[in-house]
Motif scaffolding. Sequence first.
Motif, mmCIF file in Angstrom:
data_model
loop_
_atom_site.group_PDB
_atom_site.id
_atom_site.type_symbol
_atom_site.label_atom_id
_atom_site.label_comp_id
_atom_site.label_asym_id
_atom_site.label_seq_id
_atom_site.Cartn_x
_atom_site.Cartn_y
_atom_site.Cartn_z
ATOM 1 N N LYS A 380 0.834 -1.203 0.000
ATOM 2 C CA LYS A 380 0.000 0.000 0.000
ATOM 3 C C LYS A 380 0.869 1.253 0.000
ATOM 4 O O LYS A 380 0.605 2.214 -0.748
ATOM 5 C CB LYS A 380 -0.924 -0.007 1.220
ATOM 6 C CG LYS A 380 -1.839 1.212 1.301
ATOM 7 C CD LYS A 380 -2.727 1.320 0.076
ATOM 8 C CE LYS A 380 -3.556 2.592 0.084
ATOM 9 N NZ LYS A 380 -4.349 2.739 -1.153
ATOM 10 N N PHE A 384 1.129 4.185 -2.836
ATOM 11 C CA PHE A 384 0.778 5.571 -2.510
ATOM 12 C C PHE A 384 1.864 6.536 -2.967
ATOM 13 O O PHE A 384 1.574 7.554 -3.604
ATOM 14 C CB PHE A 384 0.544 5.719 -1.010
ATOM 15 C CG PHE A 384 0.259 7.136 -0.592
ATOM 16 C CD1 PHE A 384 -1.035 7.633 -0.632
ATOM 17 C CD2 PHE A 384 1.283 7.978 -0.181
ATOM 18 C CE1 PHE A 384 -1.306 8.951 -0.271
ATOM 19 C CE2 PHE A 384 1.025 9.292 0.184
ATOM 20 C CZ PHE A 384 -0.272 9.782 0.139
ATOM 21 N N ASN A 388 0.960 9.144 -5.954
ATOM 22 C CA ASN A 388 0.743 10.481 -5.403
ATOM 23 C C ASN A 388 1.991 11.350 -5.426
ATOM 24 O O ASN A 388 1.882 12.574 -5.418
ATOM 25 C CB ASN A 388 0.221 10.378 -3.969
ATOM 26 C CG ASN A 388 -1.185 9.818 -3.903
ATOM 27 O OD1 ASN A 388 -2.163 10.543 -4.019
ATOM 28 N ND2 ASN A 388 -1.287 8.504 -3.739
ATOM 29 N N GLY A 415 -5.686 15.247 2.885
ATOM 30 C CA GLY A 415 -5.345 14.698 1.577
ATOM 31 C C GLY A 415 -4.720 13.324 1.671
ATOM 32 O O GLY A 415 -5.028 12.426 0.882
ATOM 33 N N VAL A 416 -3.837 13.136 2.653
ATOM 34 C CA VAL A 416 -3.203 11.832 2.848
ATOM 35 C C VAL A 416 -4.225 10.834 3.373
ATOM 36 O O VAL A 416 -4.282 9.683 2.926
ATOM 37 C CB VAL A 416 -2.001 11.950 3.809
ATOM 38 C CG1 VAL A 416 -1.457 10.573 4.161
ATOM 39 C CG2 VAL A 416 -0.903 12.809 3.183
ATOM 40 N N ALA A 418 -7.346 10.668 2.839
ATOM 41 C CA ALA A 418 -8.293 10.258 1.805
ATOM 42 C C ALA A 418 -7.721 9.177 0.897
ATOM 43 O O ALA A 418 -8.473 8.438 0.265
ATOM 44 C CB ALA A 418 -8.698 11.475 0.976
ATOM 45 N N GLN A 419 -6.391 9.083 0.838
ATOM 46 C CA GLN A 419 -5.750 8.161 -0.087
ATOM 47 C C GLN A 419 -5.263 6.878 0.570
ATOM 48 O O GLN A 419 -5.045 5.875 -0.107
ATOM 49 C CB GLN A 419 -4.552 8.851 -0.753
ATOM 50 C CG GLN A 419 -4.913 10.042 -1.598
ATOM 51 C CD GLN A 419 -5.605 9.649 -2.892
ATOM 52 O OE1 GLN A 419 -5.334 8.597 -3.447
ATOM 53 N NE2 GLN A 419 -6.525 10.489 -3.349
ATOM 54 N N LEU A 420 -5.053 6.899 1.884
ATOM 55 C CA LEU A 420 -4.420 5.772 2.561
ATOM 56 C C LEU A 420 -5.419 4.942 3.357
ATOM 57 O O LEU A 420 -6.305 5.489 4.021
ATOM 58 C CB LEU A 420 -3.321 6.260 3.515
ATOM 59 C CG LEU A 420 -1.913 6.418 2.939
ATOM 60 C CD1 LEU A 420 -0.969 6.929 4.017
ATOM 61 C CD2 LEU A 420 -1.395 5.120 2.363
ATOM 62 N N CYS A 434 -5.003 5.061 8.896
ATOM 63 C CA CYS A 434 -3.602 5.408 8.651
ATOM 64 C C CYS A 434 -2.645 4.757 9.645
ATOM 65 O O CYS A 434 -1.456 5.077 9.668
ATOM 66 C CB CYS A 434 -3.422 6.924 8.688
ATOM 67 S SG CYS A 434 -4.271 7.781 7.340
ATOM 68 N N HIS A 503 -11.663 0.990 -0.750
ATOM 69 C CA HIS A 503 -11.086 1.075 -2.089
ATOM 70 C C HIS A 503 -12.176 1.008 -3.158
ATOM 71 O O HIS A 503 -12.232 0.063 -3.938
ATOM 72 C CB HIS A 503 -10.096 -0.070 -2.312
ATOM 73 C CG HIS A 503 -9.009 -0.136 -1.291
ATOM 74 N ND1 HIS A 503 -8.021 0.814 -1.192
ATOM 75 C CD2 HIS A 503 -8.761 -1.042 -0.314
ATOM 76 C CE1 HIS A 503 -7.208 0.492 -0.205
ATOM 77 N NE2 HIS A 503 -7.634 -0.618 0.348
ATOM 78 N N ASP A 505 -12.537 2.699 -5.908
ATOM 79 C CA ASP A 505 -11.992 2.767 -7.263
ATOM 80 C C ASP A 505 -11.360 1.446 -7.678
ATOM 81 O O ASP A 505 -11.391 1.044 -8.839
ATOM 82 C CB ASP A 505 -10.956 3.883 -7.354
ATOM 83 C CG ASP A 505 -9.811 3.687 -6.377
ATOM 84 O OD1 ASP A 505 -10.075 3.193 -5.259
ATOM 85 O OD2 ASP A 505 -8.665 4.016 -6.720
ATOM 86 N N ARG A 506 -10.763 0.741 -6.724
ATOM 87 C CA ARG A 506 -10.079 -0.499 -7.040
ATOM 88 C C ARG A 506 -11.078 -1.581 -7.444
ATOM 89 O O ARG A 506 -10.806 -2.412 -8.302
ATOM 90 C CB ARG A 506 -9.247 -0.969 -5.849
ATOM 91 C CG ARG A 506 -8.300 -2.088 -6.166
ATOM 92 C CD ARG A 506 -7.477 -2.470 -4.961
ATOM 93 N NE ARG A 506 -6.799 -1.320 -4.388
ATOM 94 C CZ ARG A 506 -6.165 -1.350 -3.228
ATOM 95 N NH1 ARG A 506 -6.152 -2.456 -2.510
ATOM 96 N NH2 ARG A 506 -5.570 -0.275 -2.765
#
Length: 723
Positions: A380, A384, A388, A415-416, A418-420, A434, A503, A505-506
Amino acid sequence: MASPPDPPSPSPAERQFSPVKKYNLLHQSSGNRRVVHASLPKEDTEEMVKLSVAEFCDALDYNLDDFKQSSPLDKYDAKEDFIKYMNDISAQICVELNADQIYFHDVRNRKLLQHSTETNCRPDSVAVRSRDNNEIHWSDVEAAIKIHSKGTNLTDGPLQAMSYAYYLLQARPDRVAVQGMYVDEGGVTLFLVSCTEIKRTQRLSLTTLANVRLLYAFVKQLYDPLPLMVDPTIRMRKKDGEKPRLFNIELKIPGLPPTICEGYRIFDCAPTRGQRTHIFVNLENPTIVEDQHVLVIKDQYRLGDHRFSEKDVINHIHSDGEVPGIVCIVYAKQVYRANGSVVSFGCREKTRICMVNYGSHMMGVKTPKAALMMIYDLLKATCFIYFNKNVLHRDISEGNVLVIENAKEVEITEGVKAQLCFIEHILNRKADPCKTSLLLVDFDRGDIRAANKKPHTERTGTTIFMAKAIWQGKPHGHPGGPAVYKSVPQITAQVRAAYKAAHPDRSISFPDSTGYELSRIGTADENDFRHELYHDAESAYWLLLRWVLLAYPAGTLPTEIPPTLWVLLTGTDNDYRPYRIAPHSLNPGYRELAQLLADIGGVFESNMHWAKQEPYKHLNFAHKAFQRYILNFIIKNKDEEFMDHPKADSPQPCTPSLYPYSEVARTLPVIEGTFTSSRSSSQSSSPSPFLDDDSMPPPSSSHPRTTRLRKGDLSGLPMSLVP
C-alpha cells in the motif's frame, strides 16, 4: 564557507558495483541479523593498487630518511618474533611522540567483541591502545593482522588480511581508511584500506633496511593518522564497563554552535566497498534537533553525481504532510571538516542524515499474521508514494522494511487520509485507516519520476530481493513465447464491504474475475526497459518468501531448509530463483503458507512488461493481486492457531550444499528463471518450479563433484521436479 572543490569523477569500477547491493550467501547462526562478507577487489585494478616502498611511504606522508633509528633483522620467525618485534617498534615510537603506547596482542585464540555484524572472523593479531588484552572490542582496534598459518597459501593469506581490514572499517566509523598487515616467513605485506580502494605493498623482507623503515612509518601512522584517514566529527566514547562502544557524532546546523549527539551505538553497517554505510541508534537518551528526537543517524559515502539525494526523495514524499509508514528526517547534510572540506575518499563524499523513526528488521516480525500484514502495508505504501508522489523505492529488502512497535500517532493531512487505508482498518473498521507498524527506510536508490527526465535504466537493489527482470536487465521470457496473466482473486465475502468502502476505485479498476489473458512475448527494447512499480512488488514477494522459509514455530523443532533451494535463492552470480517452492521446504508448523506463496509467485511468472490489456497492463496490477491474496488468506485462516503462533528467535538451519552455486544451477534446465523440461514437444512445457530437497544427485565417494548432469538432462532428477 567556501564551496569545496568538485569530487573526482567515479571510475568505471566504481560505477560497476555501486548500484547493486550483494547479500551474504551463507546462512549464519546469527539468523535475523545481517552478516556482511567483504567482497574483495581484484588485483591490478583501479581498486587494488600495488605501491613500491617509496610510494607507500609517500602515501603515509612520511620520508624513509625520518626513520634512521631502524635496523634490519638478521633472522625472522613470523610466529615467534613478529608480535614482540612490533611491540619493540611501537615502544620506540611512543617515546618519540610522548604518547600512550599502542600494543600488539596475539588474539588467535579469542573472539573480538561487539562487531555489529556479529562476525566470527578472528584476526591473528591486533593493535590497540591498551596493555590489557582480556576484552578487546572491534572498535578499539587500530590495525588488524593476519599471520601465516599452515594450510594458508600465498593468495589466501593477503585476502584474509584485507577482509579483516574491511571488518575493521565497519567497526570504526570514525576512520575513513584503516591499516592492515599480512605476515609470513618471507616478510610482511602492508595495506591501506578505504571504501574506494586498497593500497598495498609487495611482500617486504625485514632483512632490508628500506623495508624496515617503512614498517616504522606504518606503526607511526597508527599513533598519528593522516587527517584524510579520520572523520573528526565522530569520536568514540570509552567509559569503563560500557558495552558496546558508543560514539559522539557532531552535527553542524547553520547559525548554531555544533550539536553533539552523544552515546550512539552502531546498529548496522553495509558492506565497506563502495557505498559504505553506518546506522547509529540511541533510544534511551536521544539528542533533540528542531524539537524532535534523533533516534537514528545514517552516515554514508556516496558518489557525487546521484540524480536525487535521499533527502530530496524523502522530503518530496512528505511535502504535503507526513505520510505514515515512510521514514522522516530532521537533518541531512554533507559532513565537513573544520577547514571546510568534505570528508571524502576518492570520488565518494560522506553525508549524514538524522531520522526521527526507529524500527527493527522485518525478519524479526514474530507471527505469520503480522508478517502478512506488514507486507500488505508495504504494498500500500509503495503504491501511494508512486501514484501520489511519483516516487519508486527501488530497493525493497530485509534491512529497508522495518517494523515499529507501538507506533506513535502523528498528524495526518486530509489529503493523505483520503488516499491511505492500511490493512488493520480493513480487518477492523474501528481502527485508524492510517495506522501501520511499517517503516520504509533507505531511499538512497529512490527515484522521482518526471515526464521531462530520462528514466533510470541501471540495475539497482539488493540482489536476493531484486525482481528477476531487474537482475537480468531486461524483461524475462523468450520472444514469441506465451505470457499468461491470471486475474486478481475474488475478495472474500466476509471483508467485501469493508474492502470496497476503503477502495471503491479499485473494485472498478480490478473487478472480481477468474479470467486469464494470453499475450505473446515480444523483443525487449533495452532502452525502453526500466524499474517499474511491479518490480517493487516482486521484491516484496522475495522478502515474504525469505521470512516464511526461515521461520518455525517457537516451542517446536526446526526442520532443515533444502540446501539446493537455499543456494538457488541466495546465489549472486546468476538468477535461478524459483517463483514457487515445494510445501515440504517449509517447516510443518507454517506449511499452510505454501499455497499462498504459490499463488503470489504465480503473479510474477509472466513479466508484466508484456501485458497488453487492462487491467493486467496497469502498473499496480501486481500490487493489487498480491494484496488480495494476503487479505483472503488472513480472513480464511483467522481462527487457525498457526497464524498467531510466534516464531522461534533462531532461523531454520541449512547445511551448506556440497555443490557450488554454478554447479547446482547447471543441473537444472532453465528458461528465463522457470524450470522446464527439454523433452519432446509432445509433452507439456509448463513450468515445474517445485524444488525437492534431494534435487542434486548424491556426490561420488571418490570426489564430491564427479556426478554431474548435463543441461537439459532430467534423468537423474526426482520426478517431483520433472513436469
